[in-house]
Scaffold this motif. Structure first.
Motif, PDB file in Angstrom:
ATOM      1  N   UNK A   1     -27.353   5.201  30.925  1.00  0.00           N
ATOM      2  CA  UNK A   1     -27.880   6.563  30.925  1.00  0.00           C
ATOM      3  C   UNK A   1     -26.853   7.540  30.360  1.00  0.00           C
ATOM      4  N   UNK A   2     -25.582   7.283  30.624  1.00  0.00           N
ATOM      5  CA  UNK A   2     -24.503   8.110  30.077  1.00  0.00           C
ATOM      6  C   UNK A   2     -24.553   8.097  28.553  1.00  0.00           C
TER       7      UNK A   2
ATOM      8  N   UNK B   1     -21.021  16.042  23.630  1.00  0.00           N
ATOM      9  CA  UNK B   1     -19.931  15.411  24.369  1.00  0.00           C
ATOM     10  C   UNK B   1     -20.095  15.583  25.873  1.00  0.00           C
ATOM     11  N   UNK B   2     -20.601  16.742  26.295  1.00  0.00           N
ATOM     12  CA  UNK B   2     -20.734  17.022  27.728  1.00  0.00           C
ATOM     13  C   UNK B   2     -21.903  16.281  28.356  1.00  0.00           C
TER      14      UNK B   2
ATOM     15  N   UNK C   1     -24.420  13.413  33.053  1.00  0.00           N
ATOM     16  CA  UNK C   1     -25.311  12.396  33.605  1.00  0.00           C
ATOM     17  C   UNK C   1     -24.685  11.748  34.831  1.00  0.00           C
ATOM     18  N   UNK C   2     -23.371  11.501  34.787  1.00  0.00           N
ATOM     19  CA  UNK C   2     -22.680  10.953  35.951  1.00  0.00           C
ATOM     20  C   UNK C   2     -22.716  11.934  37.120  1.00  0.00           C
ATOM     21  N   UNK C   3     -22.623  13.218  36.814  1.00  0.00           N
ATOM     22  CA  UNK C   3     -22.708  14.236  37.862  1.00  0.00           C
ATOM     23  C   UNK C   3     -24.077  14.182  38.536  1.00  0.00           C
TER      24      UNK C   3
ATOM     25  N   UNK D   1     -15.883   8.791  37.446  1.00  0.00           N
ATOM     26  CA  UNK D   1     -16.268   8.706  36.032  1.00  0.00           C
ATOM     27  C   UNK D   1     -16.453  10.097  35.444  1.00  0.00           C
ATOM     28  N   UNK D   2     -17.117  10.984  36.194  1.00  0.00           N
ATOM     29  CA  UNK D   2     -17.355  12.335  35.697  1.00  0.00           C
ATOM     30  C   UNK D   2     -16.044  13.088  35.505  1.00  0.00           C
TER      31      UNK D   2
END
Length: 266
Positions: free
Chosen positions: A56-57, A129-130, A135-137, A173-174
């Motif tokens: 998903x990232x 880039x963000x 997505x991890x957030x 990860x975020x």
């Protein structure tokens, strides 16, 4: 001539669906205590969920790039969520999983090739880039929702531990992804706003940015401060360090079982 992605280019890959199915089945096994060895079920559930989040990232990067002007994304297979289509599957999938197994830390991925020349506007470059770490957030908020919404009644303790550990991976990860270090997404966010001369000077160091970050994390004082910060964030989301510790202990089925953690689920 590159054309806009077709319906086939957007079709979800059977590979991703298979990984998601493993996540669902093993999550059910953890919840119901169906597995003969609950620790193996936790391992499979957290690992498959982690791979889903990695897919998903990368999809978020690709999808944002598509809507920003890079229509070549579809032909590369990035919109199918198939991890085998990534430019560097080793960096995006294999190494992150190895780091979770070895150290319980969410390693940033990053292996979708975006044709930046097709994209106009610095804000669009920054948003591409963000999109990945954001997505991890979101994934972290979903994992922690039962904790900060007070909806833990009826949730089996071992499933609670597994969610806590998975949330830890997403938060690390975020944060690591958002570091403004060349080679990471955080640098990609600010890069369009830097001078051309500075970018040219920094570019040769981009392949070593991630290695430098992990080298710094091996410094005991930095490591302690980093994980204290992670614990503080998770605490604010309703997760205690005991829950993340027990989640990691159950995840590492090959390690000695912690009797304190086991006492909560017996």
């Amino acid at each position: 001539m590159t054309t806009a992605p077709s319906r086939r280019d957007r079709r979800i890959s059977p590979v991703f669906l298979g990984i998601a199915a493993v996540m669902a089945v093993t999550g059910w096994a953890v919840w119901t205590d169906f597995a003969a060895d609950a620790r193996i079920a936790v391992f499979l559930f957290v690992t498959s969920a982690w791979v889903v989040s990695l897919c998903l990232h990368e999809y978020a990067h690709a999808r944002t790039a598509l809507h920003s002007g890079d229509i070549s994304i579809g032909a590369k297979g990035y919109l199918t969520l198939n991890p085998l289509k990534y430019t560097h599957a080793l960096l995006s999938i294999v190494l992150p999983v190895i780091f979770v197994i070895m150290g319980g830390i969410g390693l940033p991925g990053g292996a979708v090739f975006i044709e930046r020349s097709r994209i106009r506007g610095r804000w669009r470059h920054s948003l591409i880039s963000a999109a990945g770490p954001l997505t991890n957030v979101v994934f972290a908020l979903v994992c922690t929702a039962p904790f900060w919404l007070g909806m833990l009644d009826g949730v089996p303790m071992i499933f609670r531990f597994a969610l806590a550990f998975l949330a830890l991976l997403q938060v690390t990860a975020a944060i690591l992804n958002f570091l403004p270090v060349p080679g990471l997404d955080g640098y990609g966010v600010i890069e369009p706003w830097l001078s051309r001369k500075f970018r040219a000077q920094v570019e040769p160091f981009a392949p070593f940015g991630l290695l430098a970050v992990f080298g710094v994390l091996f410094i005991p004082e930095v490591n302690i401060a980093f994980f204290n910060g992670i614990d503080a964030i998770l605490s604010g989301l309703g997760i205690s360090d005991l829950e993340t510790y027990c989640g990691q202990n159950f995840y590492r089925f090959w390690k000695t079982r912690d009797e304190l953690c086991q006492s909560f689920v017996s």
